[in-house]
Design a protein around this motif. Sequence first.
Motif, mmCIF file in Angstrom:
data_model
loop_
_atom_site.group_PDB
_atom_site.id
_atom_site.type_symbol
_atom_site.label_atom_id
_atom_site.label_comp_id
_atom_site.label_asym_id
_atom_site.label_seq_id
_atom_site.Cartn_x
_atom_site.Cartn_y
_atom_site.Cartn_z
ATOM 1 N N PRO A 63 0.755 -0.945 -0.233
ATOM 2 C CA PRO A 63 0.364 0.035 -0.212
ATOM 3 C C PRO A 63 0.759 1.118 0.303
ATOM 4 C CG PRO A 63 -0.398 -0.985 2.184
ATOM 5 C CD PRO A 63 0.732 -2.281 0.858
ATOM 6 N N TRP A 64 0.366 2.341 -0.750
ATOM 7 C CA TRP A 64 0.947 3.554 -0.608
ATOM 8 C C TRP A 64 0.494 4.365 0.138
ATOM 9 C CZ3 TRP A 64 -1.248 1.101 -5.115
ATOM 10 C CH2 TRP A 64 -0.338 0.533 -6.366
ATOM 11 N N PRO A 65 1.174 5.760 1.267
ATOM 12 C CA PRO A 65 0.983 6.226 1.646
ATOM 13 C C PRO A 65 0.196 7.716 0.889
ATOM 14 C CG PRO A 65 2.939 6.825 1.817
ATOM 15 C CD PRO A 65 3.035 5.341 0.784
ATOM 16 N N VAL A 66 -0.863 8.072 1.759
ATOM 17 C CA VAL A 66 -2.081 9.179 0.980
ATOM 18 C C VAL A 66 -2.455 10.153 1.497
ATOM 19 C CG1 VAL A 66 -2.082 7.919 -1.767
ATOM 20 C CG2 VAL A 66 -3.743 7.726 0.529
ATOM 21 N N LEU A 67 -2.453 11.501 1.407
ATOM 22 C CA LEU A 67 -3.315 12.270 1.926
ATOM 23 C C LEU A 67 -4.953 12.416 1.198
ATOM 24 C CD1 LEU A 67 -0.962 14.744 1.934
ATOM 25 C CD2 LEU A 67 -1.691 13.595 3.605
ATOM 26 N N VAL A 68 -5.937 12.373 1.873
ATOM 27 C CA VAL A 68 -7.320 12.879 1.527
ATOM 28 C C VAL A 68 -8.209 13.942 2.783
ATOM 29 C CG1 VAL A 68 -9.318 11.627 1.854
ATOM 30 C CG2 VAL A 68 -7.485 10.231 1.692
ATOM 31 N N TYR A 69 -7.878 14.676 1.219
ATOM 32 C CA TYR A 69 -9.120 15.850 1.771
ATOM 33 C C TYR A 69 -10.651 15.715 2.073
ATOM 34 C CZ TYR A 69 -4.446 17.641 1.183
ATOM 35 O OH TYR A 69 -2.831 18.077 0.587
ATOM 36 N N PRO A 70 -11.500 15.183 3.216
ATOM 37 C CA PRO A 70 -12.725 15.060 2.485
ATOM 38 C C PRO A 70 -13.228 16.355 2.149
ATOM 39 C CG PRO A 70 -11.837 14.281 4.659
ATOM 40 C CD PRO A 70 -10.713 15.167 4.061
ATOM 41 N N ARG A 71 -13.258 17.815 2.291
ATOM 42 C CA ARG A 71 -13.855 18.442 2.011
ATOM 43 C C ARG A 71 -12.658 19.025 1.567
ATOM 44 N NH1 ARG A 71 -17.340 14.844 2.477
ATOM 45 N NH2 ARG A 71 -19.342 15.033 3.305
ATOM 46 N N LEU A 72 -12.892 20.451 1.188
ATOM 47 C CA LEU A 72 -12.344 21.586 -0.001
ATOM 48 C C LEU A 72 -13.228 22.821 0.487
ATOM 49 C CD1 LEU A 72 -9.595 19.515 -2.562
ATOM 50 C CD2 LEU A 72 -9.124 20.808 0.115
ATOM 51 N N TYR A 73 -12.228 24.243 0.130
ATOM 52 C CA TYR A 73 -13.141 24.967 0.894
ATOM 53 C C TYR A 73 -11.504 25.624 -0.173
ATOM 54 C CZ TYR A 73 -16.502 23.509 4.034
ATOM 55 O OH TYR A 73 -17.000 23.347 4.969
ATOM 56 N N LEU A 74 -12.958 27.110 -1.169
ATOM 57 C CA LEU A 74 -11.752 28.157 -1.943
ATOM 58 C C LEU A 74 -12.231 29.270 -1.559
ATOM 59 C CD1 LEU A 74 -10.021 28.194 -5.072
ATOM 60 C CD2 LEU A 74 -12.207 28.742 -5.514
ATOM 61 N N ARG A 75 -11.007 29.826 -1.137
ATOM 62 C CA ARG A 75 -11.137 31.642 -1.245
ATOM 63 C C ARG A 75 -11.930 32.450 -2.194
ATOM 64 N NH1 ARG A 75 -5.837 32.084 -1.189
ATOM 65 N NH2 ARG A 75 -5.455 33.380 -3.180
ATOM 66 N N ASP A 76 -12.270 33.018 -1.687
ATOM 67 C CA ASP A 76 -13.351 34.450 -2.767
ATOM 68 C C ASP A 76 -12.777 34.641 -3.101
ATOM 69 O OD1 ASP A 76 -15.096 33.277 -1.303
ATOM 70 O OD2 ASP A 76 -15.828 34.901 0.091
ATOM 71 N N GLY A 77 -13.131 34.676 -5.340
ATOM 72 C CA GLY A 77 -12.886 34.936 -5.668
ATOM 73 C C GLY A 77 -10.845 34.872 -6.246
ATOM 74 N N ALA A 78 -11.273 33.413 -6.396
ATOM 75 C CA ALA A 78 -9.734 32.459 -7.106
ATOM 76 C C ALA A 78 -10.566 31.377 -7.566
ATOM 77 C CB ALA A 78 -9.193 31.198 -5.466
ATOM 78 N N ASN A 79 -10.183 30.977 -8.491
ATOM 79 C CA ASN A 79 -10.764 30.335 -9.792
ATOM 80 C C ASN A 79 -9.966 28.786 -9.017
ATOM 81 O OD1 ASN A 79 -7.991 28.510 -11.263
ATOM 82 N ND2 ASN A 79 -8.057 30.793 -12.055
ATOM 83 N N ALA A 80 -11.063 27.901 -9.325
ATOM 84 C CA ALA A 80 -10.868 26.342 -8.948
ATOM 85 C C ALA A 80 -9.935 25.462 -9.364
ATOM 86 C CB ALA A 80 -12.131 25.499 -9.567
#
Length: 773
Positions: A63-80
């Motif tokens: 198995p490989w170590p991974v990072l999981v981001y269950p939720r992501l928020y985007l700063r206002d005014g930035a693109n995804a």
Amino acid sequence: MKLDLLPYLDYLAATLADRARVTPTPHGAGCSLGWVELARGVLDETTQAALRQAMAPAAPPAPWPVLVYPRLYLRDGANAGQRDAWLAPVVVHALLGADGTLHDDPQQALPCVLPRALSGLLRQTQPDNTHLATEAYARFCDTRGSWAALLRQAEGLLVSVADATWDDLELAGHRLLPQGYVQLCTALPATCHQQQLLALLRADPDQPLPLLARLLQPAGLREPLGTTQSLALSEHHLGQFSARAPLSPTQRMDLLHHLAGQAGETDVLGLCRGGADQAMLLQNAIANLWVEHALHHPHPPVIVLTADTVAALAPLLAIETGLTEQPFAGRWLAEPGSLGLQLVAHDEAAAPALSALHGVAGKARFAAQIYEETEGLAQARMHFLARASIALGERFDQVATVAERLQARLQHEAETIRQSMATLRILNGLLDDAPLTDTRIAAYLAQRAEELESCLARTATAGERSIRLQRIEQDWADHLATEPWWHKVLAAVGLDRWRQQRDTAFIAAARRQLDPDGSLPPTPGNRDALHGALHAQLLAAQAIQAEGQTQSAVLQAKLAQLRSMVDALQRLLPPGAALCADAVQAALDTGARHTAFQLALHYWEARYLEELAAQLRHQPQLKDTRGPEKLRRHYRRLAKLHPCFVATPEALPARFIGYLNQTDAQPLANFIDLLIVADAGHLAPERVAPAFALAKRALVLGEATTDPGWMQPHALDERNALNCGVATNAAQLATLHEAGLTAAAGTLLHLALRACPYAPAPEAARATAHAVI
């Protein structure tokens, strides 16, 4: 409690490794993760293929170590697509199986972590939230085993600190993205150079690192500097960055503590200073060392200023304008435009008000590089000589001659400072350490004048008495020579009544001339005894006269010298200004000390041009490499144009690692002459402490009340401290934590205050740091 160097290096390395988990950065080696996939804990084929493609060719098997981001928020005014504008409220560390399933990683003590970036947003609504994360980790650390359990732990942590679930959480200035993210675990780019430096230091345990070792040791408190010590140290205050304002008494005392360290008393000075006090101190620490090296050293000092926000420091290193009446103001070379040179990391933008150095050695790019080839050097030389001729009032054809003139002028300004401080020290001693004022000085001079007048009067009286005694002695000889013959005949047969009557009359006359004190015999008696008494008085009067003449000459010379010294101090001040120590110091700050800094600036410009001319005689342009010795020369050369290099804690280490070949790296240990850390109350120890291995001395400034936000989770920090030998039991862990010396609870300022032997204000913060250790 003593912190040993090698275990502490291991502790810093472990902490930085964990920072990649505590402050993860989404990067290209990942892909979007739908919420359905997230809940099932199984990645679809497309996601698995994308992750495998991002793996290195020699990647280990699953198995490989991974990072999981269950939720992501985007700063206002930035693109995804702007990953640096993403914010993940919780990050889960997991293992990815070959079949695409997500599993708990038993090697991770804390599989779910709250990124530090979340702290600032939550503090806007919950100012006192620092303890919530620690409590949450303690409550949920055992909720694990399956992927579903990890998700429950992650949401439980979020509820504990934000009082909101996945579906309810709202973050100011951010909007929720419609998917999560998964990426391969890699080192945090921001800390990779700090980790590299620590790896090199740990690989060479025999390399002496005195400054870093000094940072880890508690210092005994010293007595505050007295007036005499302060004035003696002020003789070494030779450079002032700005002429716009003198130092305040508090700022001056801070600088004198720093100068005491420069004299070898301490290597680390930590002060609770922010705002204007911090700015003034770091500016003048730079200016002073810059001047001192121009006077006594063949090379300029390498000074590095580091802080979390480099842009905020840029105005402090700007060249003063609006001082055109000063002949040495400004640069004599068109470039560079700032006194600070920012060491720009590959992924950061340069501060607009600072000169910038992009790349290292042979790949370096900077504004003054236009001078480092034959044609550019010729133009720079011509411009420099023209400016020098105007400022110094004579025509110059050689840069070396300008350098000699500048250093001579610099020596003159330094001597003015030293003589002024020596004079203040003498006057302070004469006044028994009483505050130096023009009233006290005038009173002292009046007393000394009275003493001189009294001494002259005593000398004159003794001289007059000596003359009368000489006359009386001569009269006595005449008295004996004119004695009637029959007095002698009668005295020979015992009939001396007539002789005694005659001698008695002489003695009475002598008494009237001398205003006698009974030293002459009242009756004639033995003529030899009378002559002896007269001669003894003559010798005594002559001795008093000679002693008085000597004392008067000494007093006159001292009085004349004192008046001359006072006049010299008075000439430093504006007309009509009252003479006192503070006024003299202020006049030197805005006068001789600032002029010395300006002279040193142009002196090092001249030395820079001389070095270029010497090297370009044999080659059309300079060729720098990253070999350790050549890298040192590269920075010494650039330091002739820039009193200070500026870098973030993350960018600093990479710039001071040389390479013996393409693979063997060597840190420039103990190379930086002065490391200045600003706003150290914001900085966790692991971010800056490794850089102390690169420096000889350090000045650490910041506000002790600053809240740096969440640090390392306590569970991780305690594990690291115990595993690395920094602490061996719970009691030692508590001691380190309470003293603010750990990554979970401390800052670099805590360490520096503990290592500093002086007690700066606020004293309560300093006392706390000492009381626990």
